[in-house]
Design an enzyme around this catalytic site. Structure first.
Site, short mmCIF file in Angstrom:
data_model
loop_
_atom_site.label_atom_id
_atom_site.label_comp_id
_atom_site.label_asym_id
_atom_site.label_seq_id
_atom_site.Cartn_x
_atom_site.Cartn_y
_atom_site.Cartn_z
N GLY A 75 0.87 -1.12 0.03
CA GLY A 75 -0.09 -0.06 0.04
C GLY A 75 0.84 1.21 0.02
N GLY A 77 0.34 5.55 0.99
CA GLY A 77 -0.40 6.87 1.44
C GLY A 77 0.27 7.98 0.99
CG ASP A 200 -5.88 8.77 12.21
OD1 ASP A 200 -6.93 9.09 12.37
OD2 ASP A 200 -5.10 8.55 11.18
CE LYS A 202 -7.52 6.47 9.41
NZ LYS A 202 -7.67 7.46 8.53
N PRO A 203 -11.37 1.98 11.94
CG PRO A 203 -13.45 1.53 11.49
CD PRO A 203 -12.78 2.76 11.93
CB ALA A 204 -8.80 2.72 7.70
#
Length: 436
Positions: A75, A77, A200, A202-204
């Site tokens: 990945g 970002g 930060d 969050k599910p991600a």
């Protein structure tokens, strides 16, 4: 002789890497005077201004490529790229995160990258992704290696469940999701004990492995807690704190005080845990909007639709836990992540959490239903029939006592009627209990 030379070469490689890490730490740890503030983006950490370009650091001696064999990109970002690599020295596959080449000239982003590696390594816990190594590539880019988690993010997992038509995934799978949430609470509880605020969540940023492991990732904008627990880490903060952003984070998972850019403590992460718990139950976010400003406005006002309105199958017990965790006033939330986890465990046990001020009769009913294998699988209509039968019996006994007669026709009518109504649900309960 060949083995001795190989061992000597390995020792030289390790010594060289450690030397490069020390040089990078000294260089990046120095305070910079580069202007600029972090601005809101999707995760609200991308700076709007870049520091004046400076020459990239010279490539250090040795080569990281000699140790790590690339197996593909996992990945990419806004700041870094994560690759799947094989560690030739330790014979294992790991993930390596590298700062993007075009960002090497920005000292502030180099500091943030080093900060992320240090904070993540500082938090040594089974539910936090471990850091294995830190170094510099031949091109002068900083990198660190982490455990390779084979699985998906919680965000992807939730998206799959939302698209699924299987009732088991949506309803029966709730207990599995709540047990997963307990592991997330364990990670945050440990981080807070070590004086670190994630900011930060969050599910991600939650990885779910193939074997049930849950790992919290992306600690790049984490901050030391303002109390004494964060003192040990505070001295290692980047020289330019603006790189971490005062109100950095992801809008729909921010706490109200975080959205306003106010000072934060551990209760900010607890609010975000409540937002994630809301999504795990309802299978939809607590806050949505057409723009970042619209979402932040709803977050600041605490304008979340009550859980049971969007998810009627949610029990009042879990709804009460979510409501307390997502209280707009920080003082009204759970004091610690451990306290929140205890309440969720109480719900899983079929008991009544402290957040749900239920009457004693309701608490006893929950306790019994959760522990009776037959009762827990009964249909609602069967339980209703049982209740009607009980009313019939009660009415018959009441008439008997009121009339003070040894045998009353009405008493017999209610008694027989109640018995007939109770036959079907009782037989069903017995079969379910016997086959469980």
């Amino acid at each position: 002789m060949g083995e001795a030379r190989a061992e000597t070469q390995t020792l030289r490689t390790v010594t060289s890497v450690l030397s490069r890490i020390h040089e990078a730490s000294v260089t990046l740890g120095a305070k910079t005077d580069a202007p600029g503030e972090a601005a809101r983006a999707d995760t609200l950490i991308a700076p709007t201004e870049r520091a004046p370009a400076t020459p990239a650091p010279a490539a250090p001696a040795g080569a990281a490529d000699a140790r790590y064999e690339s197996l593909g990109v996992l990945g990419e970002g806004g700041m870094g790229r994560v690759e799947h690599v094989r560690d030739r020295d330790l014979l294992r596959e790991v993930a390596v995160k590298t700062l993007l080449p075009e960002l090497l000239s920005d000292p502030r982003l180099l500091q943030q990258f080093l900060w992320e590696a240090r904070v993540t390594a500082y938090l040594d816990h089974p539910n936090i992704v471990p850091v294995h190594d830190l170094g510099v590539t031949p091109e002068g880019s900083l990198y660190f290696t982490m455990k390779l988690v084979k699985g998906t993010t919680l965000e992807v997992d939730l998206a799959r469940i939302k698209k699924s038509d299987a009732t088991d995934d949506r309803a029966s799978g709730l207990n599995r999701r709540l047990r997963l949430f307990l592991q997330l609470c364990n990670a945050i509880s440990f981080a807070h004990a070590r004086g670190v605020l994630h900011r930060d969540l969050k599910p991600a940023n939650v990885m779910v492995g193939e074997f049930g492991e849950v790992l919290v990732t992306d600690w790049g904008i984490a901050m030391p807690l303002p109390d004494d627990s964060g003192a040990a880490l505070r001295e290692f903060l980047p020289g330019d704190l603006s790189v971490l952003g005062k109100s950095a984070g992801t809008p729909m998972y921010m706490s109200p005080e975080q959205a306003r850019g106010e000072a934060l403590d551990a209760r900010s992460d607890l609010y975000t845990l409540g937002v994630i718990l809301y999504e795990l139950v309802a299978l939809q976010p607590a806050f949505e909007g057409t723009s970042v400003s619209a979402i932040l406005e709803r977050v600041t006002a605490g304008d979340a639709v009550p859980l049971q309105s969007v998810c009627p199958r949610a029990t009042t017990a879990i709804a009460a836990v979510v409501a307390k965790a997502m209280a707009t006033d920080p003082a009204a939330r759970y004091p610690t992540a451990r306290a929140l986890a205890d309440e969720v465990e109480t719900v899983l046990d079929g008991r009544t959490p402290k957040a749900d001020n239920a009457p004693l009769v309701k608490q006893l009913a929950r306790f019994y239903i959760a522990r009776d294998p037959g009762m827990s699988r009964m249909r609602v209509v069967d339980i209703d029939l049982w209740m009607v039968a009980c009313h019939f019996f009660g009415a018959g006994i009441g008439l008997f006592v009121a009339l003070f007669v040894p045998i009353s026709p009405w008493w017999w009518a209610f008694l027989i009627g109640g018995a007939l109504i109770m036959v079907r649900p009782t037989v069903r309960w017995w079969r379910l209990r016997k086959n469980t």
